[in-house]
Design a protein around this motif. Sequence first.
Motif, short mmCIF file in Angstrom:
data_model
loop_
_atom_site.label_atom_id
_atom_site.label_comp_id
_atom_site.label_asym_id
_atom_site.label_seq_id
_atom_site.Cartn_x
_atom_site.Cartn_y
_atom_site.Cartn_z
N HIS A 28 -4.23 16.51 4.44
CA HIS A 28 -4.93 15.52 3.18
C HIS A 28 -5.73 14.71 4.62
O HIS A 28 -6.97 14.40 4.19
N ALA A 29 -5.02 14.32 5.39
CA ALA A 29 -6.40 13.29 6.66
C ALA A 29 -7.14 13.87 6.60
O ALA A 29 -8.10 13.24 6.69
N ASP A 75 9.95 12.08 1.24
CA ASP A 75 9.53 12.75 1.88
C ASP A 75 8.00 13.28 1.92
O ASP A 75 7.93 13.71 0.31
N ASP A 76 7.33 12.57 2.18
CA ASP A 76 6.07 12.56 1.72
C ASP A 76 5.17 12.17 3.26
O ASP A 76 5.56 12.10 3.89
N TRP A 77 3.64 12.56 2.63
CA TRP A 77 2.80 12.73 4.02
C TRP A 77 2.30 10.81 4.87
O TRP A 77 2.14 11.09 5.63
N ARG A 135 0.53 -1.55 -0.32
CA ARG A 135 -0.24 0.23 -0.08
C ARG A 135 0.76 1.63 0.08
O ARG A 135 0.10 2.13 -0.72
N ARG A 136 2.24 1.62 0.52
CA ARG A 136 3.39 1.93 1.10
C ARG A 136 3.36 3.40 -0.72
O ARG A 136 3.29 4.28 -1.23
N GLY A 137 3.19 1.98 -1.34
CA GLY A 137 3.75 2.75 -2.92
C GLY A 137 2.22 3.07 -3.46
O GLY A 137 2.93 3.55 -4.68
N VAL A 138 1.09 3.36 -3.45
CA VAL A 138 0.12 3.49 -3.74
C VAL A 138 -0.32 4.67 -3.30
O VAL A 138 -1.06 5.27 -4.26
N ASN A 139 -0.46 4.98 -2.26
CA ASN A 139 -1.12 5.78 -1.35
C ASN A 139 -0.10 6.73 -0.49
O ASN A 139 0.91 6.26 -0.41
N THR A 199 -0.67 10.37 0.74
CA THR A 199 -0.76 11.39 1.14
C THR A 199 -1.87 11.03 2.52
O THR A 199 -2.16 11.76 3.76
N VAL A 200 -2.51 9.56 2.54
CA VAL A 200 -3.16 9.30 4.19
C VAL A 200 -3.51 7.73 3.98
O VAL A 200 -3.71 6.72 2.75
N TYR A 201 -2.90 7.59 4.69
CA TYR A 201 -2.87 5.81 6.64
C TYR A 201 -4.35 5.79 6.11
O TYR A 201 -5.24 5.95 7.21
N GLN A 202 -4.34 4.46 5.57
CA GLN A 202 -6.10 3.88 5.21
C GLN A 202 -6.16 2.38 6.87
O GLN A 202 -4.91 2.40 6.77
N PRO A 203 -7.66 2.17 6.40
CA PRO A 203 -7.19 1.72 8.05
C PRO A 203 -6.21 -0.50 7.72
O PRO A 203 -7.11 -0.02 6.17
N ALA A 204 -5.81 -0.34 8.55
CA ALA A 204 -5.24 -1.66 8.15
C ALA A 204 -4.88 -2.56 9.78
O ALA A 204 -6.08 -1.57 10.51
N GLU A 205 -4.22 -3.30 9.99
CA GLU A 205 -4.49 -4.06 11.01
C GLU A 205 -4.75 -3.33 12.61
O GLU A 205 -5.46 -3.66 13.76
N ASP A 206 -3.79 -2.66 12.26
CA ASP A 206 -3.10 -1.79 13.74
C ASP A 206 -4.53 -0.56 14.03
O ASP A 206 -5.30 -1.04 14.78
N SER A 207 -5.28 -0.41 12.74
CA SER A 207 -6.25 0.30 13.00
C SER A 207 -7.67 -0.42 13.62
O SER A 207 -8.29 -0.14 14.31
N GLY A 208 -7.85 -1.83 13.20
CA GLY A 208 -8.84 -2.22 13.46
C GLY A 208 -8.74 -2.71 15.20
O GLY A 208 -9.36 -2.56 16.25
#
Length: 198
Positions: free
Chosen positions: A66-67, A121-123, A7-11, A13-22
């Motif tokens: 962005h988040a 160097d990105d969000w 996912r790091r290569g695709v997004n 700007t904004v962290y999307q929900p993953a196992e840690d979010s759940g």
Amino acid sequence: MTDLADRRGVNTTVYQPAEDSGLLAKAAVGRVSGRVLEVGTGSGWVSEQLVRKTDADVVASDLNPHACRQAAERAAALRKEGERGFQVVRGNLVSPFRHDSFDAVAFNPPYLPADPDAERDDWMETALTGGEDGRAVIDPFLDAVGRVLKPEGEALLLVSSLSGYDDVLDHAEANGFSHEVVVQESYPFETLTVLALK
């Protein structure tokens, strides 16, 4: 880790929900009420879970503009459904908030130790990486969060074994917190724990 790397290569700007979010949402839903702050909300997914599954008055914050925009859109969508929604504030950790403002604070921090060969160097780098030891954001959070908690309040902090579990506990204790393990899950590359700090 592989999933995050993909996912790091695709997004960027904004962290999307993953196992840690759940895991953070699972821990918080059974414990929080009153006024609750989610620090580092990313897409606002955890805050949405708190609105849907608890009676808490939720505030979500993030340093990333962005988040904040994405979280605000999520909150607006909730209101359109007839739910309460949540407030979104841009700021660094708990700095925008007054003393004794919250009954609970939840945080899924950037905790991956920095990899100098893969640094960007990105969000998304800001959302994932916690400096050389993984604790560059965790330690300042532990130093500051007590200020915004009400006297009987608690902080729910997600901790990865990659960022030195015992070191995090030591820093929490140095700030006067006792701790309780709320939930813990192991994955191939790490163990994730949500601690309740009082």
